[in-house]
Design an enzyme around this catalytic site. Structure first.
Site, mmCIF file in Angstrom:
data_model
loop_
_atom_site.group_PDB
_atom_site.id
_atom_site.type_symbol
_atom_site.label_atom_id
_atom_site.label_comp_id
_atom_site.label_asym_id
_atom_site.label_seq_id
_atom_site.Cartn_x
_atom_site.Cartn_y
_atom_site.Cartn_z
ATOM 1 N N LYS A 19 25.205 42.866 36.628
ATOM 2 C CA LYS A 19 26.435 42.239 36.137
ATOM 3 C C LYS A 19 26.227 40.740 35.977
ATOM 4 C CE LYS A 19 31.041 40.737 37.154
ATOM 5 N NZ LYS A 19 32.193 40.690 38.057
ATOM 6 N N ALA A 49 38.574 41.247 36.398
ATOM 7 C CA ALA A 49 39.254 40.069 36.948
ATOM 8 C C ALA A 49 40.704 39.982 36.513
ATOM 9 C CB ALA A 49 38.555 38.768 36.585
ATOM 10 N N THR A 68 39.696 41.477 44.529
ATOM 11 C CA THR A 68 40.740 40.863 45.343
ATOM 12 C C THR A 68 42.023 41.685 45.373
ATOM 13 O OG1 THR A 68 39.803 38.755 44.638
ATOM 14 C CG2 THR A 68 41.877 38.671 45.827
#
Lengths: 262, 66
Positions: free
Chosen positions: A104, A191, A214
Site C-alpha cells: 500500500k 480514509a 480509526t
C-alpha cells in the site's frame, strides 16, 4: 465468504471480504486481534517502523496477533512525505513479508491535513510498478489523477472519503462516482469513514471495498464497531447490486387506494 | 568500529556480518527486515554481507498502522 456478497479480486487474488482494516491505534494487541477478527477482513494494513534497539525481543509482536498465515498483511508507507522514502519503506516491507508484492503506497503532503502529495505519489507508483510491486494506492478524490494511477499500473486505487483519521465520512460522493465510473481496477475508499453508514454509502456508490482504521479503533467499543462495519459493507454492497429506487419529490403510498373502508 | 543503527551511533567490537549484528541484538528469529545504506539486504544474504565503518543500518519490523 458471505453468502450474499460476491468476492472481489486484487492483483489476481480473490478475497471474500470487501472490508480492509488497519491495525493501528488499538489499546493493545489483544484488542487488535479481537477487532480484526470481528471485522471479517482478509487484508490488514501494517506500518513499517524501526525496531527499538534494546527492547525485549520476545515481547508480543503485531504479527502474532494478526498472523500472516491467516491474513494478507499489507505493508503501508504511512508517515512518508516523499516518493523516495515511501519506496524505501515498501522495499523493506516486501522483504519483511518474504517477498510479497502486494503493497500500500501512501505519500502524505503535510502533517496537519495528512492529505496525499499526488506528484510524489505518482512518482513512487511508477517506481514501485517498475520494480514489480502490486500497488494499492491512497490518493486524493481527483478523477484525473486516479486514472493516471490506474494507467501507471496500480492494482487498486484508493481515494480518500475525507481526511485520514477525521471520521468526517463521504464528503464528495460525486467525485467518487466519477472515479468509479471510469475505473477498470478496484476502487476502494481509504480514509475518512467515521461510522457504519459512511461505509454503507461508499459501497452504495459502487466502491469495490473500504479500508478503515480509526473508525474501528477509535470507537467506544472497537470490537462491536468492527462487526458493525462488516455488516455495513455487506449491506452497502447488496444495496448497490440491488439498485435503489428512484428518488421522488412527492409521496407515493405503499398501500392501494382501492378498497378502503372509509 | 562505529555504525549508525536505526539513526543512532552503535559500536561494534569487531567487524560483523548483518547476521552477526542481528544475532547480537537478539533479533535472529524475529520478523524483521534490514537495509544497509538504504539498500535492502535479503535475509539469505545476511551471513555474507559484511558491515563497514559508518554504514547506516536500518532494522525494521511491522507495527500497528493504518
Amino acid at each position: 465468504m458471505s453468502q450474499t456478497t460476491p468476492s472481489f479480486t486484487i492483483a489476481g487474488k480473490t478475497y471474500s471480504s470487501r472490508l480492509l482494516v488497519g491495525s493501528g491505534k488499538y489499546r493493545d494487541l489483544e484488542q487488535t486481534r479481537l477487532a480484526t477478527e470481528a471485522s471479517g477482513a482478509d487484508i490488514i494494513t501494517v506500518a513499517i517502523r524501526r525496531v527499538n534497539i534494546g527492547q525485549d525481543p520476545n515481547a508480543p509482536s503485531l504479527l502474532e496477533a494478526v498472523p500472516p498465515s491467516r491474513y494478507t498483511i499489507l505493508p503501508n508507507s504511512a508517515g512518508c512525505y516523499n516518493a523516495k522514502d515511501a519506496v524505501y519503506t515498501l522495499q523493506l516491507g516486501r522483504e519483511l513479508l518474504g517477498g510479497q508484492k502486494l503493497t500500500k503506497l501512501e505519500v502524505l503532503g503535510d502533517e496537519k491535513s495528512l492529505f496525499p502529495n499526488m506528484p510524489e505519489t505518482l512518482t513512487a507508483a511508477k517506481i514501485l510498478v517498475a520494480e514489480g510491486f502490486d500497488v494499492m494506492v491512497y490518493c486524493s478524490d481527483d478523477p484525473i489523477q486516479a486514472k493516471m494511477l490506474e494507467d501507471i499500473g496500480c492494482v487498486a486505487v484508493m481515494p480518500l472519503a475525507s481526511l485520514i483519521g477525521s471520521g468526517m465520512g463521504i464528503l464528495n460522493p460525486w467525485n467518487l462516482s466519477l472515479i468509479i465510473e471510469r475505473a477498470t481496477v478496484p476502487i476502494l475508499v481509504d480514509a475518512g469513514v467515521g461510522t457504519a453508514s459512511d461505509a454503507a454509502i461508499a459501497m452504495e456508490l459502487g466502491c469495490d471495498g473500504v479500508l478503515m482504521n480509526t473508525a474501528i479503533a477509535g470507537a467506544q467499543d472497537p470490537v462491536r464497531m468492527a462487526r458493525a462495519m462488516k455488516l455495513a459493507v455487506e449491506a452497502g454492497r447488496e444495496a448497490y447490486l440491488a439498485g435503489r429506487m428512484p428518488k421522488k419529490f412527492a409521496g407515493s403510498p405503499s398501500s392501494p387506494m382501492a378498497g378502503r373502508v372509509v | 568500529m562505529e555504525i549508525s543503527l536505526n539513526g543512532a551511533p552503535h559500536q561494534l567490537g569487531e567487524q560483523l556480518s548483518v547476521a552477526g549484528l542481528v544475532a547480537n541484538l537478539n533479533l535472529a528469529n524475529q520478523a524483521i527486515a534490514v537495509a544497509v545504506n538504504r539498500s535492502v539486504i535479503a535475509r539469505q544474504r545476511w551471513e555474507e554481507y559484511r558491515l563497514q565503518e559508518h554504514d547506516q543500518v536500518d532494522v525494521v519490523r511491522a507495527i500497528g498502522g493504518g
